[in-house]
Design an enzyme around this catalytic site. Sequence first.
Site, PDB file in Angstrom:
ATOM      1  N   HIS A   1       5.029  -8.994  -4.760  1.00 30.74           N
ATOM      2  CA  HIS A   1       3.722  -8.371  -4.578  1.00 30.74           C
ATOM      3  C   HIS A   1       3.848  -6.880  -4.286  1.00 30.74           C
ATOM      4  O   HIS A   1       3.377  -6.375  -3.266  1.00 30.74           O
ATOM      5  CB  HIS A   1       2.939  -9.057  -3.444  1.00 30.74           C
ATOM      6  CG  HIS A   1       2.708 -10.511  -3.678  1.00 30.74           C
ATOM      7  ND1 HIS A   1       3.627 -11.469  -3.327  1.00 30.74           N
ATOM      8  CD2 HIS A   1       1.675 -11.167  -4.242  1.00 30.74           C
ATOM      9  CE1 HIS A   1       3.158 -12.662  -3.664  1.00 30.74           C
ATOM     10  NE2 HIS A   1       1.991 -12.512  -4.216  1.00 30.74           N
ATOM     11  N   ASN A   2       4.499  -6.170  -5.180  1.00 34.03           N
ATOM     12  CA  ASN A   2       4.717  -4.736  -5.015  1.00 34.03           C
ATOM     13  C   ASN A   2       3.612  -3.979  -5.766  1.00 34.03           C
ATOM     14  O   ASN A   2       3.490  -4.113  -6.972  1.00 34.03           O
ATOM     15  CB  ASN A   2       6.100  -4.364  -5.561  1.00 34.03           C
ATOM     16  CG  ASN A   2       6.509  -2.959  -5.172  1.00 34.03           C
ATOM     17  OD1 ASN A   2       5.785  -2.260  -4.470  1.00 34.03           O
ATOM     18  ND2 ASN A   2       7.673  -2.537  -5.622  1.00 34.03           N
TER      19      ASN A   2
END
Length: 230
Positions: free
Chosen positions: A100-101
């Site tokens: 989840h960057n």
Amino acid sequence: MSHSMIADELDRRLLTVLQREIPLENRPFLKMGEECGVPEAEVLRRVRRLKVEEKVIRQISAIFDTKNLGYKSTLVAMKFNEDDLDAGAEIINQHPGVSHNYKRNANFNLWFTIAVPPQDSLEEHIDRLHKLSSSKRTLILPTLRLFKIGVKLDLTGKESKEEPADEIFDESRRRKGAPDLTQAEIEVIRVLQEDMPLHEAPYEEWAAAARVSEKELFEIIRSFQARNYL
């Protein structure tokens, strides 16, 4: 998510079913096709298109409760010069525990989550990423209270709108320490986080990668579900 990406009602139905659960069967896409009233080949064709061409689907894989597995995790925010942002993101994405960057239009312009094994220091991993990525400032933002684990979107408008809310609880109530896992279970955890192969018998490929039989793979997955690891 534009209408050009989602072609029709069948696309919406498949996306809704995919979010709910991938059947634990040798031919999971055949089972999904039976539920949606289309052949297995059509399910695979559409899922491939939605994933590879339209990029509506980012990844099909298991989502583990890292805390219950004894892993340490946190949200991290980093501040980059705009010219260094993409290169910094590439370095951070190489860490196996990062997910989840996201880039953000804010002072701290890169946010991600990271999980590390029980025996590792979360702070040491983040400090190393800070230095390798040339981040100007880094904030560690641990979860203090969890309100919602996940959201499933009904794209058909036909399923029940009533979904029980997930329990609200403090992190202090979570598992302390790592559970005992066999080597086979550790291998399965590693493999299930990879993208699901998009062919008729994807579990066979995952089982081979984990060096277990497909039957053993299903047994381990069901055990994980019973222990609230998935």
